[in-house]
Enzyme design. Structure first.
Site, PDB file in Angstrom:
ATOM      1  N   GLY A 224       0.827  -1.201   0.000  1.00 39.38           N
ATOM      2  CA  GLY A 224       0.000   0.000   0.000  1.00 39.38           C
ATOM      3  C   GLY A 224       0.858   1.247   0.000  1.00 39.38           C
ATOM      4  N   GLY A 226       0.465   5.760   0.737  1.00 38.43           N
ATOM      5  CA  GLY A 226      -0.371   6.875   1.144  1.00 38.43           C
ATOM      6  C   GLY A 226       0.485   8.091   1.403  1.00 38.43           C
ATOM      7  CB  ALA A 227      -0.420  11.417   2.736  1.00 46.44           C
ATOM      8  CB  VAL A 231       3.364  -0.458   3.485  1.00 49.17           C
ATOM      9  CG1 VAL A 231       3.653  -1.659   4.382  1.00 49.17           C
ATOM     10  CG2 VAL A 231       2.943   0.740   4.328  1.00 49.17           C
ATOM     11  CE  LYS A 246       3.168   4.243   6.979  1.00 54.26           C
ATOM     12  NZ  LYS A 246       1.904   4.433   7.685  1.00 54.26           N
ATOM     13  CG  ASP A 337      -9.803   3.917  12.757  1.00 55.59           C
ATOM     14  OD1 ASP A 337     -11.042   3.790  12.696  1.00 55.59           O
ATOM     15  OD2 ASP A 337      -9.109   4.195  11.778  1.00 55.59           O
TER      16      ASP A 337
END
Length: 491
Positions: A224, A226-227, A231, A246, A337
């Site tokens: 994955g 993202g900002a 990863v 990561k 979360d």
């Protein structure tokens, strides 16, 4: 500089000062309801967001809730944009109190009024268009879950809107800047550079000084991005264990002191039900590689959407997740979360909680998280800020049980803004299969989904609940994992 000292023109003695009436006054906190049920006193851009999501009757009946929902929603979107380059920090109750203050201040800030129009409508965060495959083979009696990916185009609209708000605020500031301000900026810039070097050296001191390629063999599998980083998967050369690495670009992290403290904290966080921190390296001088455990069974989401779980299997998952929550709570940390996406499974049935601290988003689901925490699993007190603390994780666990029963959380088909409203107004949601549940499971859910925080159980109390005594062995989850992988073509 001589223009700064020019003599001002002499003012005519006969001139009379005229004070005009104030214009464009907004009373942010004083919310009223007109005769036709329209809320007044909120920023106009917020009012446009309501659209068809909250009816006039609902506005009239629950004006304070509407205000709280809009306030929290907008603050969360703004914070997400501002911190888009940051990793998810470890959250304590002190952080919650500070966030509550910031939300209150935000309502009165100019950022709350900047937008001349709102792109955050009922279309925002709508589910991705297109037909969904009929892949629900075993769950034939339940509605199919919508695609889990946020519509990228609408997310871009949201980000563009927030960015334009920030740009407008910056433009206002520039108008009043002086040369002395610029000199101060230069001083701060130099000071910041020194601090960055100091933090980087401290991070180096607590990281593994070796070459990560000597310890791990990188695979071609990206997990994955993202900002906050990318990863990828790798294999421990010594043990053969699969790991996730990561890659965090430290030049994009504004709070390097938090990054430093969290490395220290995570090195001491070790629990069988957490996706544990394993190692860290500084590479390319300005990148931090964080090595974590990797589970090959995928997220619990795949199992709950594609198969039907028995109560004993639900109890087994709850027992494992509760142990992780209790471990975090005892160390003053709130996950904030808990949901099926953040519970990862091993092919042997191992259950581990992820997505806290900089271990967030191991499976690349950052695009879904458009606010602080995911609204469908969110406890009512997150919006109202009443007794907001560790027990929000217990509420989210209760919603995750609903996922395991029904295949999705309540209100999943509603836009996030309306979902927040319904959660805050309705409190405990209705559960479709309630009458078919055993008394022990009903009791367990009751303790999780108490709106009154004082009546909601703690993780420690739930670990001793009789429902968990009927838990099945974890290896019974393996057939479900395999079936879900097959139906999702992940084998």
């Amino acid at each position: 500089m001589s223009f700064l000292f020019k003599r001002k023109p002499r003012r005519e003695e006969n001139n009379i000062a005229v004070i005009g009436a104030p214009t464009n006054v907004n009373h942010d906190i004083h919310v009223t309801v007109s005769v036709d049920g329209i809320l007044t006193g909120l920023p106009s851009s917020w009012m446009r967001q309501i659209g068809t999501q909250i009816t006039k009757d609902e506005q009239k009946e629950n004006p304070l809730v509407v205000k709280q929902v809009l306030q929290y929603y907008n603050y969360s979107i703004k914070k997400n944009i501002q911190d888009g380059q940051e990793y998810k920090h470890i959250i304590t109750e002190d952080d919650i109190h500070e966030e509550s203050k910031q939300i209150d201040l935000y309502t009165q800030s100019k950022d709350a009024h900047k937008s001349s129009d709102s792109a955050l409508s009922s279309e925002e965060s709508s589910l991705e268009n297109g037909s969904e495959e009929d892949r629900d083979i075993n769950r034939t009696t339940l509605p199919a879950r919508p695609p889990r990916k946020v519509d990228g185009s609408n997310l871009v609209k949201t980000k563009n809107l927030a960015q334009s708000i920030e740009n407008l605020a910056l433009a206002d500031d520039i108008e009043f800047r002086t040369k002395s301000d610029l000199a101060n900026d230069e001083f701060l810039r130099r000071y910041s550079e020194v601090s960055d070097k100091d933090y980087l050296q401290q991070i180096r001191n607590i990281c593994n000084p070796g070459n990560p390629y000597d310890y791990y063999e990188r695979s071609n599998k990206d997990l994955g991005s993202g900002a906050s980083g990318t990863v990828f998967a790798a294999t421990d050369r010594k043990s053969g264990q699969l790991v996730a690495i990561k890659d965090i670009d430290m030049t994009k992290q504004h709070k390097k002191d938090l990054l430093l403290s969290e490395i220290k904290i995570m090195k001491n966080f070790k629990h069988k039900n957490l996706v544990n921190f394993l190692d860290a390296f500084v590479v390319y001088d300005d990148h931090l590689w964080v090595v974590m455990e990797l589970l090959d069974g995928g997220p619990l989401t795949d199992v709950v959407t594609e198969t039907v779980m028995k109560e004993g299997q639900i109890a087994a998952v709850c027992y494992e997740v509760l142990q992780a929550i209790d471990y975090l709570h005892q160390r003053g940390t709130i996950h904030r979360d808990i949901k099926s996406d953040n519970v990862l499974l091993g092919m042997d049935g191992t259950v581990k909680v992820t997505d806290f601290g900089f271990c967030a988003n191991v499976v690349g689901n950052e695009q879904r998280d458009t606010m602080v925490g995911t609204p469908y699993w969110m406890a009512p007190e997150v919006v109202t800020r009443q007794k907001y603390g560790k027990k929000v994780d217990i509420w989210s666990l209760g919603i995750m049980i609903v996922e395991m029963l029904d295949g999705e959380p309540p209100y999943l088909r509603e836009p996030p803004l309306r979902a927040l409203y319904l959660i805050t107004v309705n409190g405990r949601p209705k559960i479709t299969r309630w009458d078919s549940l055993s008394p022990r499971l009903q009791s367990f859910i009751d303790l999780c989904l108490q709106v009154d925080v004082d009546k909601r159980a703690t993780a420690e109390e739930l670990l001793n609940h009789e429902f968990l005594e009927c838990r099945m062995e974890l290896r019974t989850l393996t057939p479900l994992i395999r079936a879900a992988k097959k139906m999702l073509h992940k084998t």
